[in-house]
Design an enzyme around this catalytic site. Structure first.
Site, short mmCIF file in Angstrom:
data_model
loop_
_atom_site.label_atom_id
_atom_site.label_comp_id
_atom_site.label_asym_id
_atom_site.label_seq_id
_atom_site.Cartn_x
_atom_site.Cartn_y
_atom_site.Cartn_z
N CYS A 1 0.03 -36.15 93.90
CA CYS A 1 -1.02 -35.88 95.13
C CYS A 1 -0.24 -35.72 96.60
O CYS A 1 -0.79 -34.88 97.29
CB CYS A 1 -1.76 -37.10 95.08
SG CYS A 1 -2.99 -37.08 93.75
N LYS B 1 -15.64 -31.22 67.78
CA LYS B 1 -14.11 -31.24 68.58
C LYS B 1 -13.24 -30.75 67.77
O LYS B 1 -12.23 -29.94 67.97
CB LYS B 1 -13.89 -32.40 68.99
CG LYS B 1 -12.50 -32.96 69.83
CD LYS B 1 -11.91 -34.18 69.51
CE LYS B 1 -10.56 -34.17 69.22
NZ LYS B 1 -9.63 -35.25 69.20
#
Length: 316
Positions: A263, A185
């Site tokens: 949302c 990573k």
């Protein structure tokens, strides 16, 4: 805390997509109805499916892009790619990108930013860090997780860069992974931030968890997740993928109501609410008037609230 020097977003280079070894297999042969030998399609078909984006990702990712359109999660302002000093010399900038990546594991971006600010004030160059006692480095980065171990690794990395790489940060995955405390990573993140090279997808715990919860993949470790994603995720999505996903995970944990409100403003609020509920945002009736009002009009949202209120698992 002191202000942090912000590095501008950097471009990316295209990388060669690695195919699973199994994809090279053509499968075994069998006889068809006419007696002619034909190859089995089972393995070939499975490999072809593995190299195509799953339907779940195709449905979810556009919603994630819309939810993250404002780029206002911690990673967007104080993530690793923003912590190197853009006015520093090129070699120092590359080193600071590496250090920010090394300090980032098991640490919130805000704490990493504070540690990097302290290092900048001290003198965050390879030469200076190589001469700094580990005990002092430990104090400077005390805000990050496992700071004592990281102090030793940062000092050792500086010494290795001086001894083996002419005082520069390695420009290859192999060279970066050879440094103490640097995993995949961190290596891919450093290549992208320091050298504009996108040779792989940076996968942390947020990316690993969300990709599995949303059933894009089924993996056990972040490294397995990276390889699985690289097999089918189109390369044009690689540069922004980590930041979008990490930011989504941060907002799910730190500002969940903000996600719910976003949302409600989308064209498909029920689908977006289902997505954020699946990654761990709590949805309960009676907490947000706008959500209750939508549930009164939309049966799908009403069912979603009922399911979540009843403690059921992932909404399908």
């Amino acid at each position: 805390s002191a202000s942090v020097a912000m590095a501008p977003p950097r471009g990316s280079a295209r990388a060669t997509l690695k195919r699973p070894a199994a994809a090279l297999s053509g499968g075994s042969a069998r006889k068809g109805r006419d007696g002619v030998k034909v190859k089995k399609k089972g393995k070939a078909a499975a490999n072809a499916r593995a190299s195509r984006p799953p339907a779940t990702w195709k449905a979810d990712y556009p919603l994630i892009q819309r939810l993250r359109a404002r780029r206002d999660a911690p990673v967007d302002s104080v993530g690793c790619e923003r912590l190197a000093d853009p006015k520093a010399k090129r070699a120092d900038f590359e080193w600071q990108c590496l250090v920010a990546a090394m300090l980032s594991s098991q640490t919130k971006d805000q704490a990493n930013a504070e540690a990097m600010t302290a290092l900048h004030a001290h003198g965050n160059t390879i030469e200076n860090i190589s001469r700094t006692p580990v005990s002092l480095l430990d104090k400077l980065i005390a805000k990050v997780g496992f700071h004592s171990v990281k102090a030793k690794n940062v000092r050792a990395a500086a010494e290795i860069c001086l001894a083996l790489h002419k005082g520069r940060v390695p420009r290859t995955i192999e060279g970066l992974l050879a440094l103490p405390g640097v995993g995949p990573k961190m290596a891919y993140l450093t290549l992208h931030a320091a050298f504009d090279a996108q040779e792989g997808i940076c996968v942390d715990t947020h990316v690993h968890r969300i990709a599995n919860v949303l059933r894009w993949i089924r993996t056990k470790t972040p490294e397995e997740t990276r390889m699985a994603l690289e097999a089918w995720l189109p390369k044009r999505y690689w540069p922004d993928f980590n930041i979008l996903m990490v930011g989504l995970g941060q907002q799910q944990q730190q500002t969940p109501q903000k996600l719910v409100e976003r949302c409600l403003r989308l064209k498909s609020p029920a689908a977006a609410l289902r997505l954020v509920a699946n990654i761990g945002v709590p949805l309960r009736a009676g907490r947000l008037p706008a959500l209750d009002a939508l549930a009164g009009r939309d049966p799908a949202v009403r069912r979603l609230l009922a399911a979540r209120g009843g403690g059921r698992g992932r909404e399908k």
